[in-house]
Design an enzyme around this catalytic site. Sequence first.
Site, PDB file in Angstrom:
ATOM      1  CG  ASP A 278       9.166 -10.812   7.061  1.00 55.22           C
ATOM      2  OD1 ASP A 278       8.130 -10.283   6.632  1.00 55.22           O
ATOM      3  OD2 ASP A 278      10.293 -10.315   6.889  1.00 55.22           O
TER       4      ASP A 278
ATOM      5  CD  GLU B 184      -2.753  -5.371   6.248  1.00 54.49           C
ATOM      6  OE1 GLU B 184      -3.829  -5.312   5.608  1.00 54.49           O
ATOM      7  OE2 GLU B 184      -1.669  -4.988   5.775  1.00 54.49           O
TER       8      GLU B 184
ATOM      9  CE1 TYR C 174      -3.761  -8.260   4.862  1.00 56.59           C
ATOM     10  CE2 TYR C 174      -2.585  -9.579   6.494  1.00 56.59           C
ATOM     11  CZ  TYR C 174      -2.578  -8.721   5.400  1.00 56.59           C
ATOM     12  OH  TYR C 174      -1.380  -8.329   4.854  1.00 56.59           O
TER      13      TYR C 174
ATOM     14  CG  HIS D  52      -6.377  -4.999   1.170  1.00 57.72           C
ATOM     15  ND1 HIS D  52      -7.102  -5.511   2.221  1.00 57.72           N
ATOM     16  CD2 HIS D  52      -5.120  -4.840   1.643  1.00 57.72           C
ATOM     17  CE1 HIS D  52      -6.322  -5.647   3.272  1.00 57.72           C
ATOM     18  NE2 HIS D  52      -5.097  -5.253   2.938  1.00 57.72           N
ATOM     19  CD  GLU D  53      -2.551  -3.532  -1.127  1.00 59.98           C
ATOM     20  OE1 GLU D  53      -2.087  -2.863  -0.178  1.00 59.98           O
ATOM     21  OE2 GLU D  53      -2.695  -4.767  -1.060  1.00 59.98           O
TER      22      GLU D  53
ATOM     23  CG  HIS E 223      -3.470  -0.593   3.586  1.00 57.59           C
ATOM     24  ND1 HIS E 223      -3.320  -0.708   4.952  1.00 57.59           N
ATOM     25  CD2 HIS E 223      -3.345  -1.848   3.079  1.00 57.59           C
ATOM     26  CE1 HIS E 223      -3.124  -1.981   5.258  1.00 57.59           C
ATOM     27  NE2 HIS E 223      -3.136  -2.700   4.149  1.00 57.59           N
TER      28      HIS E 223
ATOM     29  CD  GLU F   3       0.110  -1.325   3.167  1.00 57.22           C
ATOM     30  OE1 GLU F   3       0.353  -1.400   4.379  1.00 57.22           O
ATOM     31  OE2 GLU F   3       0.107  -2.314   2.414  1.00 57.22           O
TER      32      GLU F   3
END
Length: 608
Positions: A380, A323, A388, A300-301, A304, A276
Amino acid sequence: MGRIDPHSFTESSEPATRHIGLALYLDFPSSTIVGSALFTLDTPHTGPFSLDTRGLTIHSVLSPETQTPIPFSLSAAHPISGSQLSLTLSNHTSFLISYTTSPSSSALQWLLPPQTLAKSHPFVYTQCHPIHARSVFPCQDTPAVRIRYSALLNIPSHLSAVMAARHLHRRQPREGDLPSAASWCSPGRVVEEFLMDQPVPPYLFAFAVGGLGNRKVGPRTRLYAEDVPALLDSAAAEFAGTEEMIREGESLFGPYEWERFDLLVLPPSFPYAGMENPRMVFLTPTVVKGDATGTHVVAHELAHSWTGNLITNKTNEHFWLNEGFTTYAERRIVEAVQGEQRATLNIGIGWRGLNEDVERFKDNLEFTKLKNNQEGIDPDDVYSRVPYEKGFQFLWRIERQVGRPSFDEFLKKYIATFKFKSIDTETFIDFLKANIPGIENQVDLVLWTEGTGIPPDAYEPDSSSYKMIVSLANEFINGRMPREDEVADWQGQEWELYLDNLPKSIEASQVIALDSRYKLSESKDYAVKVSFLQRAISCGCRDYYNEVEKTLKEVGMRRYLRLLYTALVKGSGKEDDKVFAKRIFSEARECYHPIAQGVVEAIFAKHL
């Protein structure tokens, strides 16, 4: 006073960075950047001052006014946090750091021409989320510290640069732009100049350089990609409705604050569906599907732009604030533009994904919490759909309790109150209780934010189309395939939902029969193809292993890699599959972004 973030060396007693002026010489032959970073702090500081780095060689730290050295030291590398750059300041408000990145920078992927789609020019791009900005430049690499920056990118003149910032000029290099680089003014180089004058967390720093072309998509949107006309045209057509989504976002969440909403389709190695970055969203080419269903990723992006970029989680332990809110906002935009049925399918796919990832963390339920403890944890390694989808379910639960009109009013007030700030879960809960009195007596806020697993008042979608697809999938165990008239209107998301809900105990012959009728292994929608191949692997159907190998070598999106490599080394349980997986990875590894390489290596470490 202590660190403000388990993933950063930044101390609470030290001032925040206000602005960084970057000059970056991109050296493609060595896959390195020679850089300088001019820091301006919020307040003068005397004493120790800490910055995050990873793999950086620090050449000097100077006082910019006097050019006198500032004492510094670099700690040994920590496997997660990198190295602490410690400066000793003396009433300094600013300082200049000269440095060089490593060829193995965890944020940068340098692609040779054969590794690109056009195969004519080299390419480099960044992926700084969640804690990789420190491998591009020294910084307080925590979302708790928002920075403004300017950047000079010195690149070969036959290439172009884009950035998550306002483009100012393309010009000739000048002496003094980067004093530490003797080759700054070499022939055949140009400087692209950018400015980000709105405060953003460091993980939103982003650029890409290569042989780029572009197409206009809307008044605020231009589509960039490698200069391949077919890709540019198809991507521009896929995202033609972007301006309508921006307008819907504004009507739902308030003004769009970032001026531009440009899109960059990256080479296939990009490890995420989308990133994003403000003003310049990065996308995987797998979202260009030809039927506009990839627009939910763009939605979605775009979402953001309000939830994540405007209001940011203070640390990755509160990642759901980015998220969960964005997934909710995305589905509201999709519902407004494409209809309630399309939004419900997205919710259904997400519901399935949430259940899968809760099962994935059954031995470490901490990471099924919205607010979790990540001390000593690489973010990560615990990236999943939990923040989400559980975050979405939490907000959806509140909406059902108070009604959509009241929740919409709350959202607009929330965004207006905290824009350009970084907050934690407690701040959100306090604001929620203050603005929706008594909500804590109607919804168990502690269970939702601090409890493990899926709360009992989470909600599986209840639409007729969703139920029909799930029912058809459940009938597959009896050999009942969907009829052609039942799937005539299906697009990729319907097939993805169907495949994700197939019983686990299906036979190879059934998989082959399904593919013979509907050619799912040949789908141009990678979400469909990967879901099908995952099931082919799990039932030992080796007819499709050539397609598995082809897919793993042409796509670097980490979710698809995780699903297929995990199926090979864990799901099938066959030694031949493990050997097959290791061979493919050894041959494809250099085409994966460093983040994606780490995902596969972690799978192998756990299961081999």
